[in-house]
Design a protein around this motif. Structure first.
Motif, PDB file in Angstrom:
ATOM      1  N   ASP A  86       0.703  -5.578  -5.629  1.00  0.00           N
ATOM      2  CA  ASP A  86       0.189  -6.826  -6.182  1.00  0.00           C
ATOM      3  C   ASP A  86      -0.489  -6.580  -7.524  1.00  0.00           C
ATOM      4  O   ASP A  86      -0.380  -7.393  -8.449  1.00  0.00           O
ATOM      5  CB  ASP A  86      -0.800  -7.469  -5.208  1.00  0.00           C
ATOM      6  CG  ASP A  86      -0.102  -8.077  -4.002  1.00  0.00           C
ATOM      7  OD1 ASP A  86       1.133  -7.935  -3.892  1.00  0.00           O
ATOM      8  OD2 ASP A  86      -0.788  -8.681  -3.152  1.00  0.00           O
ATOM      9  N   ALA A  87      -1.210  -5.449  -7.625  1.00  0.00           N
ATOM     10  CA  ALA A  87      -1.890  -5.121  -8.878  1.00  0.00           C
ATOM     11  C   ALA A  87      -0.882  -4.957 -10.018  1.00  0.00           C
ATOM     12  O   ALA A  87      -1.099  -5.450 -11.131  1.00  0.00           O
ATOM     13  CB  ALA A  87      -2.716  -3.856  -8.712  1.00  0.00           C
ATOM     14  N   ASP A 102       1.945  -7.015 -14.850  1.00  0.00           N
ATOM     15  CA  ASP A 102       3.125  -7.513 -15.568  1.00  0.00           C
ATOM     16  C   ASP A 102       2.878  -8.917 -16.099  1.00  0.00           C
ATOM     17  O   ASP A 102       3.162  -9.240 -17.266  1.00  0.00           O
ATOM     18  CB  ASP A 102       4.329  -7.533 -14.619  1.00  0.00           C
ATOM     19  CG  ASP A 102       5.405  -6.531 -15.026  1.00  0.00           C
ATOM     20  OD1 ASP A 102       5.499  -6.221 -16.220  1.00  0.00           O
ATOM     21  OD2 ASP A 102       6.130  -6.064 -14.142  1.00  0.00           O
ATOM     22  N   GLN A 103       2.344  -9.762 -15.236  1.00  0.00           N
ATOM     23  CA  GLN A 103       2.093 -11.153 -15.616  1.00  0.00           C
ATOM     24  C   GLN A 103       1.048 -11.242 -16.724  1.00  0.00           C
ATOM     25  O   GLN A 103       1.182 -12.026 -17.664  1.00  0.00           O
ATOM     26  CB  GLN A 103       1.636 -11.939 -14.385  1.00  0.00           C
ATOM     27  CG  GLN A 103       1.402 -13.415 -14.641  1.00  0.00           C
ATOM     28  CD  GLN A 103       0.931 -14.141 -13.381  1.00  0.00           C
ATOM     29  OE1 GLN A 103       0.968 -13.592 -12.291  1.00  0.00           O
ATOM     30  NE2 GLN A 103       0.483 -15.369 -13.541  1.00  0.00           N
ATOM     31  N   ALA A 127      -6.069  -7.937  -6.835  1.00  0.00           N
ATOM     32  CA  ALA A 127      -5.007  -7.282  -6.058  1.00  0.00           C
ATOM     33  C   ALA A 127      -5.351  -7.176  -4.584  1.00  0.00           C
ATOM     34  O   ALA A 127      -4.463  -7.013  -3.742  1.00  0.00           O
ATOM     35  CB  ALA A 127      -4.729  -5.897  -6.628  1.00  0.00           C
ATOM     36  N   ASN A 128      -6.628  -7.237  -4.253  1.00  0.00           N
ATOM     37  CA  ASN A 128      -7.063  -7.246  -2.852  1.00  0.00           C
ATOM     38  C   ASN A 128      -6.520  -6.054  -2.057  1.00  0.00           C
ATOM     39  O   ASN A 128      -6.017  -6.205  -0.940  1.00  0.00           O
ATOM     40  CB  ASN A 128      -6.646  -8.562  -2.182  1.00  0.00           C
ATOM     41  CG  ASN A 128      -7.420  -8.828  -0.892  1.00  0.00           C
ATOM     42  OD1 ASN A 128      -8.542  -8.352  -0.725  1.00  0.00           O
ATOM     43  ND2 ASN A 128      -6.832  -9.565   0.034  1.00  0.00           N
ATOM     44  N   VAL A 178       0.809  -1.215   0.000  1.00  0.00           N
ATOM     45  CA  VAL A 178       0.000   0.000   0.000  1.00  0.00           C
ATOM     46  C   VAL A 178       0.844   1.269   0.000  1.00  0.00           C
ATOM     47  O   VAL A 178       0.311   2.371  -0.039  1.00  0.00           O
ATOM     48  CB  VAL A 178      -0.980   0.029   1.196  1.00  0.00           C
ATOM     49  CG1 VAL A 178      -2.001  -1.085   1.081  1.00  0.00           C
ATOM     50  CG2 VAL A 178      -0.230  -0.069   2.529  1.00  0.00           C
ATOM     51  N   GLY A 179       2.174   1.135   0.068  1.00  0.00           N
ATOM     52  CA  GLY A 179       3.040   2.298  -0.087  1.00  0.00           C
ATOM     53  C   GLY A 179       3.846   2.700   1.122  1.00  0.00           C
ATOM     54  O   GLY A 179       4.349   3.829   1.184  1.00  0.00           O
ATOM     55  N   LYS A 180       4.036   1.802   2.078  1.00  0.00           N
ATOM     56  CA  LYS A 180       4.778   2.170   3.294  1.00  0.00           C
ATOM     57  C   LYS A 180       6.227   2.534   2.971  1.00  0.00           C
ATOM     58  O   LYS A 180       6.716   3.604   3.346  1.00  0.00           O
ATOM     59  CB  LYS A 180       4.737   1.009   4.303  1.00  0.00           C
ATOM     60  CG  LYS A 180       3.343   0.638   4.783  1.00  0.00           C
ATOM     61  CD  LYS A 180       3.378  -0.432   5.840  1.00  0.00           C
ATOM     62  CE  LYS A 180       3.923  -1.759   5.332  1.00  0.00           C
ATOM     63  NZ  LYS A 180       3.105  -2.338   4.265  1.00  0.00           N
TER      64      LYS A 180
END
Length: 534
Positions: free
Chosen positions: A216-217, A222-223, A210-211, A49-51
């Protein structure tokens, strides 16, 4: 030049590029611009989330050669070195791999020395909750009396494991999981700049998967680009993720609404061709049921984030509210018990058959079971009442509305009982007063207490059902001007139930045998236990 994964390429480089963390961004920007900088910060939140990016942006803001502020230049040697992970005064530590107290003491030995290149020496400790108890004690001593040239940036996914002594010495920021619209917006922006064609449904699938994690998104993106050969289609993304078309969920629920076991099993059989994760499929069903319940209570509250507003609204009109609540509860319990099933499909089938088998008993079903169980058995067109050409009176003299217009009310009750409408559309019809039919216009007025049931879609469903009933095109004129002067079917049911209850109580109170028992034993009758015979 080697390929750089999207999660690293699109990592935020300044506060303006952050997504979904406005509350953290605002606090840090104000602190930097007003020179109110505590010595220790704690960033908490789930993965991705960007920590860590926020901590690095903060380090750039402190050490930018242009001065301390919320807008680092990004071009000076300090900013470039931090971006590339080689700034000597930014010490990044993975606490998960350095948990021992010796590691922590070694790390803190150089705290007292001034920074080599920058303005501040910044310690970024990731997953800080993994430190041992002794390591926390060693860190605590430094946090209590830190040198003025040192800033501590701590990041963790599990703040509950941190000692309160550490928490009390840090300025805490809780980063939120990103919403689906936020992730979709960022993915669309990235795809546009990467010049990758993508279907809207494919982007939505990645955002769901991505939840709440942007990292994750981007990894999934990329995948998906590699899987799709440079473009994204919804079908290929579903294949890659192993998810099933959400339309399957709506078809399963539609089969439940129709009470059609054969259709339900056929839909499950077709879904099985895709080898679905039945636990995930059940979770999707529960999620849709929640949205259906919300649509029934507050139609305007349903957004189109999932691209299913129309489908949800349709199910809200077909399913009775009490059915939705029961299906949701059965689904929750079934999801808990599904791992105990000998095999997943069989367990899923039993859960769906359970939804089909159990029906809540409501006052409406008790009063008119034929209307619920066999809506198709309506009276043939020849036996139906002719279309009236005059409106019914709104009331007579000093008579009560119920007494004066009970024959209008009874006729409308019979009509509604014969209509093949369910759910909220049926509830709306039952709470309408009937004023007659004139020139193929059915004149109704809605009980003000149930005005939330009125919607254009439900009115159109009612018009279509009445058109089939009268065998001609029918228009419904529905008003909600004030207190009703005509009894609605719903009120009629309540009144009749009250009357039956009073009759039952009176018959018990006047029964000679009951009186004899009371006299002999000094007993009393509990009126709440009395129920009329149906």
């Amino acid at each position: 030049m080697s390929y750089q994964v999207l999660a690293r390429k699109w990592r935020p480089r300044d506060f303006t590029e952050l997504v979904g963390q406005d509350h953290v961004q605002r606090a840090l920007v104000n602190a930097l611009d007003n020179d109110r900088l505590p010595h220790a910060y704690l960033f908490t939140g789930t993965r991705g989330v960007g920590k860590t990016p926020i901590a690095r942006i903060f380090a750039k803001s402190l050490n930018c050669e242009g001065g301390v502020g919320s807008t680092p230049c990004g071009k000076c040697s300090a900013c470039e070195e931090i971006n590339e992970g080689r700034f000597i005064d930014l010490i990044e530590v993975d606490a998960a791999s350095r948990t021992k107290v010796e590691d922590t003491r070694e790390l803190l030995e150089n705290v007292q020395y001034a920074p080599t290149r920058g303005r501040y020496k910044v310690y970024l400790i990731d997953e800080v909750h993994m430190l041992s108890g002794h390591s926390f004690n060693a860190l605590l001593k430094t946090l209590e009396e830190p040198p003025p040239h040192v800033k501590f940036l701590l990041a963790t996914t599990d703040p509950q494991k941190l000692p309160v002594t550490i928490l009390s010495r840090c300025l805490q920021f809780n980063l939120k999981s990103l919403t689906v619209p936020q992730i979709i917006g960022q993915l669309e922006n990235i795809l546009a700049q990467e010049q990758v064609r993508a279907e809207e449904g494919a982007i939505r699938q990645l955002a769901f998967a991505a939840n709440g994690s942007m990292r994750d998104a981007l990894s999934l993106l990329d995948q998906a680009i590699a899987f799709g050969g440079g473009q994204l289609t919804e079908a290929e993304v579903r294949t890659m993720l192993g998810t099933i078309d959400r339309d399957v969920v709506y078809r399963l629920l539609d089969a439940l609404a129709q009470q059609d076991a054969a259709l339900l099993m056929s839909e499950i059989d077709q879904a099985d061709d895709f080898a679905p994760d039945y636990a995930a499929l059940l979770a999707d069903i529960i999620s849709v049921l929640q949205r259906v319940a919300l649509a029934q209570a507050l139609p305007d509250a349903i957004d189109d984030t999932y691209g299913d507003r129309e489908a949800v609204a349709g199910l809200a009109g077909k399913l009775a509210p009490e059915d939705v609540q029961l299906y949701y509860q059965i689904g929750l319990i079934g999801r808990r018990d599904l791992p105990l099933s000998p095999e997943p499909r069989g367990g899923f089938e039993m859960i769906m058959l359970r939804m089909l088998a159990f029906r809540p008993v409501s006052a409406e079903r008790v009063a008119a079971p034929a209307a619920r169980t066999a809506p198709a058995q309506a009276a043939p067109a020849a036996a139906r009442p002719a279309v009236k050409t005059t409106a019914l009176p709104a009331g007579r003299g000093g008579d009560t509305p119920a007494a004066a217009t009970s024959a209008g009310a009874s006729e409308w009750s019979d009509i509604v009982g014969a209509l093949p409408v369910r759910g909220m559309t049926r509830e709306m019809a039952l709470n309408c007063a009937f004023h007659g039919v004139e020139n193929d216009v059915v004149q109704l007025s809605l009980d003000p207490a149930h005005k939330h049931l009125l919607s254009k879609g439900r009115q159109e469903q009612l018009e279509a059902a009445l058109g089939d009933y009268y065998q001609r095109s029918i228009t419904v004129k529905l008003t909600q001007d004030g207190p009703l002067q005509v009894e609605t079917p719903a009120r009629k049911q309540i009144r009749e139930q009250d009357e039956r209850q009073q009759q039952a109580v009176q018959s018990i109170e006047t029964d000679a045998n009951i009186k004899a028992i009371q006299d002999a034993f000094g007993g009393t009758v509990n009126e709440e236990s009395i129920r009329p015979r149906d």
